[in-house]
Every structure is written in C-alpha cells, then in structure tokens.
Design an enzyme around this catalytic site. Structure first.
Site, PDB file in Angstrom:
ATOM      1  N   CYS A   8       0.849  -1.188   0.000  1.00 48.96           N
ATOM      2  CA  CYS A   8       0.000   0.000   0.000  1.00 48.96           C
ATOM      3  C   CYS A   8       0.882   1.234   0.000  1.00 48.96           C
ATOM      4  O   CYS A   8       2.087   1.139  -0.154  1.00 48.96           O
ATOM      5  CB  CYS A   8      -0.913  -0.032   1.212  1.00 48.96           C
ATOM      6  SG  CYS A   8      -0.022  -0.137   2.771  1.00 48.96           S
ATOM      7  N   LEU A   9       0.268   2.387   0.214  1.00 51.89           N
ATOM      8  CA  LEU A   9       1.039   3.624   0.287  1.00 51.89           C
ATOM      9  C   LEU A   9       1.601   3.833   1.687  1.00 51.89           C
ATOM     10  O   LEU A   9       2.791   3.805   1.897  1.00 51.89           O
ATOM     11  CB  LEU A   9       0.186   4.828  -0.121  1.00 51.89           C
ATOM     12  CG  LEU A   9      -0.019   5.030  -1.606  1.00 51.89           C
ATOM     13  CD1 LEU A   9      -0.974   6.194  -1.861  1.00 51.89           C
ATOM     14  CD2 LEU A   9       1.291   5.275  -2.317  1.00 51.89           C
TER      15      LEU A   9
END
Length: 104
Positions: A8-9
């Site tokens: 993910c970020l």
C-alpha cells in the site's frame, strides 16, 4: 504457515484490512502471518513471502510489482476495490486460497 504482505502507500487503512484478514484466517483454522508495508519496500521483500496483495490506491504500480514478484517466485494480485473498501477479510481469504490452488 502462509506469509502474506499487503502492499500500500502508507499502511493506515491496510492495517485494518490486515486485522480483518487475520481474524478470517484464524476462524478458518489456517495459520498465516500477515503484514502491510509500503510498495517502496518491494526490494526488501524476501522470497519466503507466499503472496503479495496490492491495495487499489497503488494499482498504477501493478506492472512493476508483477515483474518483481515473478522474479522472486511470489504469488501476486491486486485487491478488488469492493473487498478493500469493505475491509472484507473473508474475501481476502478466498483470493489467497484461489492463488495457492492455481500454483499447485
């Protein structure tokens, strides 16, 4: 034991999905190690990871991450937005199970 990584970020929302997925695996009686990490750390993922799942917000990285996972022999797919948005741990369990069946 199945080792799963969510890419993910930042990891904030994915940590909630990580928790729901852990609960689904425990309920199913399947031993799993699940963690979330930034896509920037893909080079640090070792070959002992079984599955990497890509969060929808970084789907633009799919091609790059697919190549990297193929080199390392890691199963890889993206998480459908519906499953991610609903924090559907059982949906993730199904995705992982299907990936592992395809590998055999």
């Amino acid at each position: 034991m199945i080792k799963i990584v969510f890419m993910c970020l930042g990891g904030f929302s994915t940590s909630f999905l990580e928790q729901k997925t852990s609960e689904a695996f425990q309920k199913a009686g399947i031993e799993a190690e699940i963690k979330a990490c930034s896509a920037a750390t893909i080079d640090n993922i070792s070959e002992d990871v079984d599955v990497i799942l890509l969060a929808p917000q970084i789907s633009y990285m799919k091609d790059e991450l697919t190549k990297e996972c193929e080199k390392k022999g890691i199963l890889f797919t993206d998480i459908p937005f519906e499953i991610y948005g609903q924090m559907d741990g059982e949906g993730i369990l199904k995705i992982v199970s299907d990936l592992l069946k395809q590998k055999k």
